[in-house]
Write an enzyme that holds these catalytic residues in place. Sequence first.
Site, PDB file in Angstrom:
ATOM      1  N   PRO A  49      16.315 -46.142 -38.106  1.00 54.49           N
ATOM      2  CA  PRO A  49      15.656 -44.868 -38.411  1.00 54.49           C
ATOM      3  C   PRO A  49      16.471 -44.100 -39.448  1.00 54.49           C
ATOM      4  O   PRO A  49      17.533 -44.570 -39.875  1.00 54.49           O
ATOM      5  CB  PRO A  49      15.733 -44.145 -37.064  1.00 54.49           C
ATOM      6  CG  PRO A  49      17.065 -44.585 -36.511  1.00 54.49           C
ATOM      7  CD  PRO A  49      17.255 -46.023 -36.976  1.00 54.49           C
TER       8      PRO A  49
ATOM      9  N   ALA B 128      13.687 -37.582 -35.985  1.00 56.94           N
ATOM     10  CA  ALA B 128      13.838 -38.983 -36.381  1.00 56.94           C
ATOM     11  C   ALA B 128      12.602 -39.763 -36.000  1.00 56.94           C
ATOM     12  O   ALA B 128      11.794 -39.318 -35.180  1.00 56.94           O
ATOM     13  CB  ALA B 128      15.047 -39.598 -35.692  1.00 56.94           C
ATOM     14  N   ASN B 129      12.457 -40.935 -36.597  1.00 62.65           N
ATOM     15  CA  ASN B 129      11.468 -41.905 -36.142  1.00 62.65           C
ATOM     16  C   ASN B 129      12.102 -42.769 -35.064  1.00 62.65           C
ATOM     17  O   ASN B 129      13.307 -42.962 -35.038  1.00 62.65           O
ATOM     18  CB  ASN B 129      11.043 -42.806 -37.299  1.00 62.65           C
ATOM     19  CG  ASN B 129       9.984 -42.182 -38.167  1.00 62.65           C
ATOM     20  OD1 ASN B 129      10.003 -40.991 -38.408  1.00 62.65           O
ATOM     21  ND2 ASN B 129       9.070 -42.995 -38.634  1.00 62.65           N
ATOM     22  N   ARG B 130      11.280 -43.340 -34.238  1.00 62.67           N
ATOM     23  CA  ARG B 130      11.743 -44.256 -33.222  1.00 62.67           C
ATOM     24  C   ARG B 130      11.981 -45.626 -33.870  1.00 62.67           C
ATOM     25  O   ARG B 130      11.085 -46.175 -34.507  1.00 62.67           O
ATOM     26  CB  ARG B 130      10.611 -44.396 -32.217  1.00 62.67           C
ATOM     27  CG  ARG B 130      11.023 -44.420 -30.791  1.00 62.67           C
ATOM     28  CD  ARG B 130       9.844 -44.944 -30.074  1.00 62.67           C
ATOM     29  NE  ARG B 130       9.201 -43.965 -29.234  1.00 62.67           N
ATOM     30  CZ  ARG B 130       9.365 -43.978 -27.918  1.00 62.67           C
ATOM     31  NH1 ARG B 130      10.206 -44.805 -27.373  1.00 62.67           N
ATOM     32  NH2 ARG B 130       8.677 -43.155 -27.177  1.00 62.67           N
ATOM     33  N   SER B 131      13.181 -46.152 -33.747  1.00 61.77           N
ATOM     34  CA  SER B 131      13.494 -47.481 -34.287  1.00 61.77           C
ATOM     35  C   SER B 131      14.820 -47.942 -33.730  1.00 61.77           C
ATOM     36  O   SER B 131      15.801 -47.206 -33.770  1.00 61.77           O
ATOM     37  CB  SER B 131      13.581 -47.422 -35.814  1.00 61.77           C
ATOM     38  OG  SER B 131      14.135 -48.612 -36.340  1.00 61.77           O
TER      39      SER B 131
END
Length: 220
Positions: free
Chosen positions: A21, A33-36
């Site tokens: 992310p 944030a993005n989920r990653s």
Amino acid sequence: RMLAPRATPLAGRHVLVTAGPTHEPIDPVRYIANRSSGRQGFAIAGALADLGATVTLVAGPVTLATPAGVRRVDVVTAAEMAAAVQDALPADAAVMVAAVADWRVAAAPQKVKKGDAPPALVLAENEDILATLAHGPRRPRLMIGFAAETERVVEQAVAKRLRKNADWIVANDVSGDVFGGDANTVHLATADGVEHWERLPKADVARRLAQRIAETLSGS
Ligand code: CTP
Ligand code: CA
């Protein structure tokens, strides 16, 4: 005992990989944030190195070990990732696996205290790292994007391939349990159409994709 010679079809090739992310600070202690998990991107970087490529892995904040033979550049924000990608050029191929935050926040310089009314987040759009590279003068010959979708997965992947000037888009359906999990079901959109891959461990997705990259770079 004789060892079989190692197959190095990507020897002499430089491949750039983004993974994980990005974190966009709200203030010095908070972020969006993005989920990653970064696992698919790290596996791809490792699989490319295993085929002999020189690999630069631009990694957002993740808790993963660097794959053997990979040069890793750690970044936090999308802006830092964009700069690190530019610094790593030229490259023969780029595999943009990162879940880049689409927006950054007008961050507060000091920690925001919760006693007051909840602060509004003022968002600004981040540069599209893949689209900028793919439309620019230093475009790697082979540009691969990822697309995490929850609906109309294939249709959106096909549209993204054209919009971003990517050669391939690897689409995955994230309506299930992909994040942080060990397996992935992907669809590969190319100029020739869409391939539906069976559900595979992320390591196998990585090996198959690295093999395809090697075939494509050597076939011209
Ligand atoms: N990407 C990028 N820079 C961004 C956003 C996305 O390089 N600022 C890349 C990702 O690494 C991925 C591809 O673009 O390879 C697709 O990302 P995705 O989030 O699916 O596409 P978006 O264009 O941001 O569309 P949306 O999130 O609205 O679906
Ligand atoms: Ca996005």
